[in-house]
Design a protein around this motif. Structure first.
Motif, PDB file in Angstrom:
ATOM      1  N   UNK A 151       0.873  -1.067  -0.154  1.00 17.81           N
ATOM      2  CA  UNK A 151       0.007  -0.089  -0.156  1.00 17.81           C
ATOM      3  C   UNK A 151       0.771   1.106  -0.046  1.00 17.81           C
ATOM      4  N   UNK A 152       1.765   1.297   0.826  1.00 18.38           N
ATOM      5  CA  UNK A 152       2.741   2.442   0.930  1.00 18.38           C
ATOM      6  C   UNK A 152       3.544   2.369  -0.594  1.00 18.38           C
ATOM      7  N   UNK A 153       3.758   1.509  -1.307  1.00 17.63           N
ATOM      8  CA  UNK A 153       4.553   1.416  -2.383  1.00 17.63           C
ATOM      9  C   UNK A 153       3.426   1.996  -3.587  1.00 17.63           C
ATOM     10  N   UNK A 160      -3.896  18.645  -6.831  1.00 18.40           N
ATOM     11  CA  UNK A 160      -4.996  19.011  -6.019  1.00 18.40           C
ATOM     12  C   UNK A 160      -4.442  18.829  -4.640  1.00 18.40           C
ATOM     13  N   UNK A 161      -4.106  19.689  -3.876  1.00 24.07           N
ATOM     14  CA  UNK A 161      -3.260  19.337  -2.338  1.00 24.07           C
ATOM     15  C   UNK A 161      -4.267  18.453  -1.541  1.00 24.07           C
ATOM     16  N   UNK A 162      -5.649  18.502  -1.641  1.00 23.18           N
ATOM     17  CA  UNK A 162      -6.520  17.453  -0.811  1.00 23.18           C
ATOM     18  C   UNK A 162      -6.114  16.228  -1.104  1.00 23.18           C
ATOM     19  N   UNK A 163      -5.950  15.856  -2.528  1.00 17.91           N
ATOM     20  CA  UNK A 163      -5.485  14.408  -2.787  1.00 17.91           C
ATOM     21  C   UNK A 163      -4.099  14.061  -2.520  1.00 17.91           C
ATOM     22  N   UNK A 164      -3.383  15.013  -2.490  1.00 16.46           N
ATOM     23  CA  UNK A 164      -1.845  14.759  -2.086  1.00 16.46           C
ATOM     24  C   UNK A 164      -1.797  14.247  -0.415  1.00 16.46           C
ATOM     25  N   UNK A 165      -3.028  15.323   0.384  1.00 19.11           N
ATOM     26  CA  UNK A 165      -2.892  15.202   1.890  1.00 19.11           C
ATOM     27  C   UNK A 165      -3.436  13.697   2.237  1.00 19.11           C
ATOM     28  N   UNK A 166      -4.504  13.242   1.116  1.00 19.76           N
ATOM     29  CA  UNK A 166      -5.218  11.856   1.655  1.00 19.76           C
ATOM     30  C   UNK A 166      -4.210  10.961   1.251  1.00 19.76           C
ATOM     31  N   UNK A 167      -3.419  10.929   0.507  1.00 17.29           N
ATOM     32  CA  UNK A 167      -2.394   9.700   0.345  1.00 17.29           C
ATOM     33  C   UNK A 167      -1.237  10.044   1.011  1.00 17.29           C
ATOM     34  N   UNK A 168      -0.890  11.210   1.305  1.00 14.21           N
ATOM     35  CA  UNK A 168      -0.001  11.252   2.527  1.00 14.21           C
ATOM     36  C   UNK A 168      -0.513  10.499   3.977  1.00 14.21           C
ATOM     37  N   UNK A 169      -1.619  10.748   4.228  1.00 21.09           N
ATOM     38  CA  UNK A 169      -2.401  10.321   5.358  1.00 21.09           C
ATOM     39  C   UNK A 169      -2.389   8.627   5.369  1.00 21.09           C
ATOM     40  N   UNK A 217      -0.286   6.993   3.853  1.00 23.45           N
ATOM     41  CA  UNK A 217       1.121   6.412   3.740  1.00 23.45           C
ATOM     42  C   UNK A 217       1.203   6.294   5.290  1.00 23.45           C
ATOM     43  N   UNK A 218       1.012   7.337   6.235  1.00 19.83           N
ATOM     44  CA  UNK A 218       1.238   7.436   7.589  1.00 19.83           C
ATOM     45  C   UNK A 218       0.579   6.229   8.186  1.00 19.83           C
ATOM     46  N   UNK A 219      -0.844   6.238   7.824  1.00 20.94           N
ATOM     47  CA  UNK A 219      -1.540   5.193   8.552  1.00 20.94           C
ATOM     48  C   UNK A 219      -0.803   3.484   8.272  1.00 20.94           C
ATOM     49  N   UNK A 220      -0.410   3.467   7.241  1.00 18.70           N
ATOM     50  CA  UNK A 220       0.459   2.156   7.107  1.00 18.70           C
ATOM     51  C   UNK A 220       1.548   2.095   7.608  1.00 18.70           C
ATOM     52  N   UNK A 221       2.248   3.219   7.808  1.00 18.06           N
ATOM     53  CA  UNK A 221       3.498   2.961   8.511  1.00 18.06           C
ATOM     54  C   UNK A 221       3.226   2.714  10.042  1.00 18.06           C
ATOM     55  N   UNK A 222       2.074   3.287  10.532  1.00 17.15           N
ATOM     56  CA  UNK A 222       1.668   3.005  11.845  1.00 17.15           C
ATOM     57  C   UNK A 222       1.251   1.539  12.084  1.00 17.15           C
ATOM     58  N   UNK A 223       0.619   1.003  11.045  1.00 18.93           N
ATOM     59  CA  UNK A 223       0.341  -0.434  10.961  1.00 18.93           C
ATOM     60  C   UNK A 223       1.317  -1.360  11.055  1.00 18.93           C
ATOM     61  N   UNK A 224       2.254  -1.121  10.236  1.00 14.25           N
ATOM     62  CA  UNK A 224       3.365  -1.993  10.006  1.00 14.25           C
ATOM     63  C   UNK A 224       4.383  -2.021  11.362  1.00 14.25           C
ATOM     64  N   UNK A 225       4.211  -0.575  12.047  1.00 17.97           N
ATOM     65  CA  UNK A 225       5.082  -0.326  13.332  1.00 17.97           C
ATOM     66  C   UNK A 225       4.329  -1.220  14.094  1.00 17.97           C
ATOM     67  N   UNK A 226       3.188  -1.502  14.382  1.00 16.27           N
ATOM     68  CA  UNK A 226       2.118  -2.208  15.354  1.00 16.27           C
ATOM     69  C   UNK A 226       2.748  -3.681  15.137  1.00 16.27           C
TER      70      UNK A 226
END
Lengths: 220, 124
Positions: A32-34, A54-63, A65-74
């Protein structure tokens, strides 16, 4: 294979199964991060060609990535905790915490059969002296055995009942199994784990529950 | 080219579908086997990209169900599992070249899709 070999292999198979499940889940988070990073790259290539970003689209995708990094960390934290569960053959543990941990480790297996694992809360926690790795292994065997018997609600609940000398882990929500417990359960592997943990496996037909009775203090 | 992506990781298939659409490939996605079967019942896809380990049934079982609906549809498998046994089963079913391990680069996936289409004579 003698009993000692079977016991050793049971532990190794459990370790391998959990490790494979963890690696599978990590692969999914990485995939998913990839794709998300690839999508940002696609957006920038389009911007270079003159299409507005579109800044909103970028924000969504960045979010994402952050969610998946937290998932992987868990997942990695769980992996580390699981790996260290072999450190001490006898250790005081919080049984409630162990049930939550096992639910977390087994959730992928349960998901594949559309079953939810629900450890109930025990007020104040329940401390026991036991072999953490073998206990996890036994609980895994019980969960895996019960999953195909999950009732229409598709929820297997785990509750703890504390007595003076022993604690009982009660599995309910898999009513079907009491009407036709296969001869293969508990098999040799489960029996070896039960012996090592000084535990008993009970089938409460009236309550339609599978119960693991454990000593509060396992003798070395 | 019209493709269907099936994986229970919704964020993976939805993002992948968006990226394929940007590349001129019509891509739909499903995160549940029921939805995949329903979509294939309604739409004729050239290729389905299936995750090997899906809830309720394996990707290989889903392939058989989808083939019943659309015998001409072709398949590519994706997996997060790298075991030898899984690889052998998946490769035997899809061909070694069409069994991809996650994370999969989109260029490789597109290349594999084009190979499938070329082998079917649908792409020059």
């Amino acid at each position: 294979m003698n009993r000692c070999d079977t016991g050793a292999r049971t532990g190794l198979v459990f370790f391998g199964t959990i490790s494979a499940s963890i690696s599978h889940e990590l692969k999914n988070a990485l995939a998913i991060i990839n794709e998300s990073a690839g999508l940002i790259e696609d957006f920038t290539l389009m911007a270079q060609k003159g299409l507005p970003l579109d800044p909103e689209r970028l924000k969504t995708v960045a979010g994402r990535i952050q969610k998946q990094i937290q998932r992987a960390d868990g997942i990695v934290k769980n992996m580390n905790r699981f790996a260290h569960s072999v450190d001490d053959p006898l250790k005081e543990i919080d049984l409630q915490d162990t049930l939550y941990f096992m639910s977390s480790l087994a959730h992928r297996l349960a998901d594949r059969q559309s079953v939810t694992l629900e450890p109930a809360e025990a007020k104040g926690g329940v401390q026991i002296l036991t072999d953490p790795f073998r206990l996890q292994n036994l609980l895994w065997h019980c969960i895996r055995f019960l999953l195909p018997f999950a009732d229409s609600q598709k929820r297997i609940r785990m509750t703890i009942e504390e007595g003076a000398e022993e604690v009982r882990i009660q599995f309910s929500g898999a009513e079907g199994f009491v009407h036709g417990v296969p001869d293969t359960f508990p098999g040799e592997e489960e029996k070896i784990l039960l012996d090592a943990l000084g535990a008993r496996l009970l089938t409460e037909k009236a309550n339609e529950r599978l119960v693991v009775a454990l000593p509060k203090q396992l003798q070395p | 080219m019209r493709v269907l992506l099936v994986d229970d990781e919704e964020e993976l298939v939805s993002t992948l579908a968006e990226r394929l659409n940007m590349r001129g490939i019509e891509a739909d996605w499903a995160a549940r086997v029921e939805d995949a079967i329903s979509l294939v019942g309604k739409t004729s896809y050239d290729i389905a990209v299936l995750d090997i380990k899906l809830p309720k049934m394996s990707g290989l079982q889903l392939k058989k169900k989808l083939e019943d609906l659309r015998p001409k549809m072709k398949f590519i498998f994706m997996t997060g599992h790298g075991s030898e046994a899984d690889f052998r089963t998946g490769a035997a079913e899809a061909g070694e070249a069409f069994y991809l391990v996650k994370p999969v680069g989109i260029e490789i996936l597109v290349e594999k899709m084009q190979e499938v289409m070329q082998s079917e004579g649908k792409l020059s």
